[in-house]
Design a protein around this motif. Structure first.
Motif, short mmCIF file in Angstrom:
data_model
loop_
_atom_site.label_atom_id
_atom_site.label_comp_id
_atom_site.label_asym_id
_atom_site.label_seq_id
_atom_site.Cartn_x
_atom_site.Cartn_y
_atom_site.Cartn_z
N SER A 1 0.84 -1.21 0.00
CA SER A 1 0.00 0.00 0.00
C SER A 1 0.87 1.25 0.00
O SER A 1 0.57 2.22 -0.69
N SER B 1 0.75 3.99 -3.07
CA SER B 1 0.33 5.37 -2.81
C SER B 1 1.37 6.37 -3.30
O SER B 1 1.09 7.56 -3.38
N ARG B 2 2.57 5.91 -3.62
CA ARG B 2 3.62 6.82 -4.07
C ARG B 2 3.89 6.76 -5.58
O ARG B 2 4.73 7.49 -6.09
#
Ligand SMILES: Nc1nc2c(ncn2[C@@H]2O[C@H](COP(=O)(O)OP(=O)(O)O)[C@@H](O)[C@H]2O)c(=O)[nH]1
Ligand SMILES: [Mg+2]
Length: 228
Positions: free
Chosen positions: A220, A224-225
């Motif tokens: 995750s 998310s990056r």
């Protein structure tokens, strides 16, 4: 008591200037790599740790977890052998092996050349597995978005205090091999507190690249990056 070696006359100042020049040249090439990664829409992460903490194992599991959703490419750094690049290719991702010989770290120049041999897919991730060493890789920017330090529960909870430069440079610390916690004298709370003593902002996640426990949070974090 720590004993500082006496500097040899006439040597110290020249050594310092040379080191500064090497780092300045590295920073110039790292900025070029960083611009290239931004243009390509690739998230570059520099994985740093002592030898054997589980970087390659973590990568093979990460490649499996991202298969079919996120393109992954890997640059592998070791003094000798192409064992790790072979493991990465077996896991299904393209890999370039850099052998540093006597060298104790990757530098931005090596990474730039390795990138010429890799297809960097937009929205993907480039993992750079640095030479296993908690000292030298801290000083060399490769153009990565972040350094991720991996430390396993078998290494001793005081390692962030002994090698503070590495933990200060890391955005994220992954504490690996938690499946071994019943068998070793590690206290994750102490290890985490030590990492935060040298880097109060650092994120810490615990996982096992062997059992897969804790991998979801890491995946995750990665997703998310990613560039959109
Ligand atoms: N028990 C356990 N062993 C692990 C784990 N991750 C890696 N290893 C083992 O640790 C050793 C070194 O792993 P490797 O991925 O080559 O470490 P690297 O040198 O940091 O790339 C190998 O024997 C791995 O199987 C883990 O989460 N738990
Ligand atoms: Mg490895």
């Amino acid at each position: 008591m720590a004993v500082e070696p006496a500097p040899a006359a006439g040597v110290t100042s020249r050594t310092i200037v040379l080191e500064r020049d090497i780092l300045a040249e590295n920073d110039r090439l790292a900025a070029r790599n960083r611009a290239r990664f931004a243009d390509a829409g690739v998230l570059a992460l520099n994985l740093v740790s002592s030898p054997g903490s589980g970087k390659t194992t973590l990568l093979t599991r990460t490649i499996a977890a991202l298969a079919g959703t996120v393109p992954v490419a890997v640059i592998e750094g070791d003094q000798q052998t192409s064992n790790d690049a072979d493991r990465i290719r077996e896991a299904g991702a393209p890999a370039v092996q850099i052998n540093t010989g006597k060298g104790c770290h990757l530098d931005a120049h090596m990474v730039g050349h390795a990138c010429d041999q890799l297809e960097l897919a937009r929205g993907g991730v480039l993992f750079i597995e640095n030479v296993g060493n908690l000292v030298c890789p801290a000083a060399f920017d490769l153009g990565e978005a972040a350094k991720v330090a991996i430390v396993s529960v078998t290494e001793g909870d005081d390692k962030p205090l002994k090698y503070p430069d590495m933990f200060a440079a890391a955005r994220l610390v992954l504490v690996n091999k938690i499946d071994l916690l019943p068998y070793v004298d590690s206290d994750i709370a102490v290890l985490t507190a030590n990492a935060r003593r040298v880097n109060p902002a650092v994120e810490v996640m615990v996982l096992s690249a062997r059992s897969g426990e804790g991998m979801d949070a890491w995946i995750s974090w990665l997703k998310s990056r990613l560039a959109t």
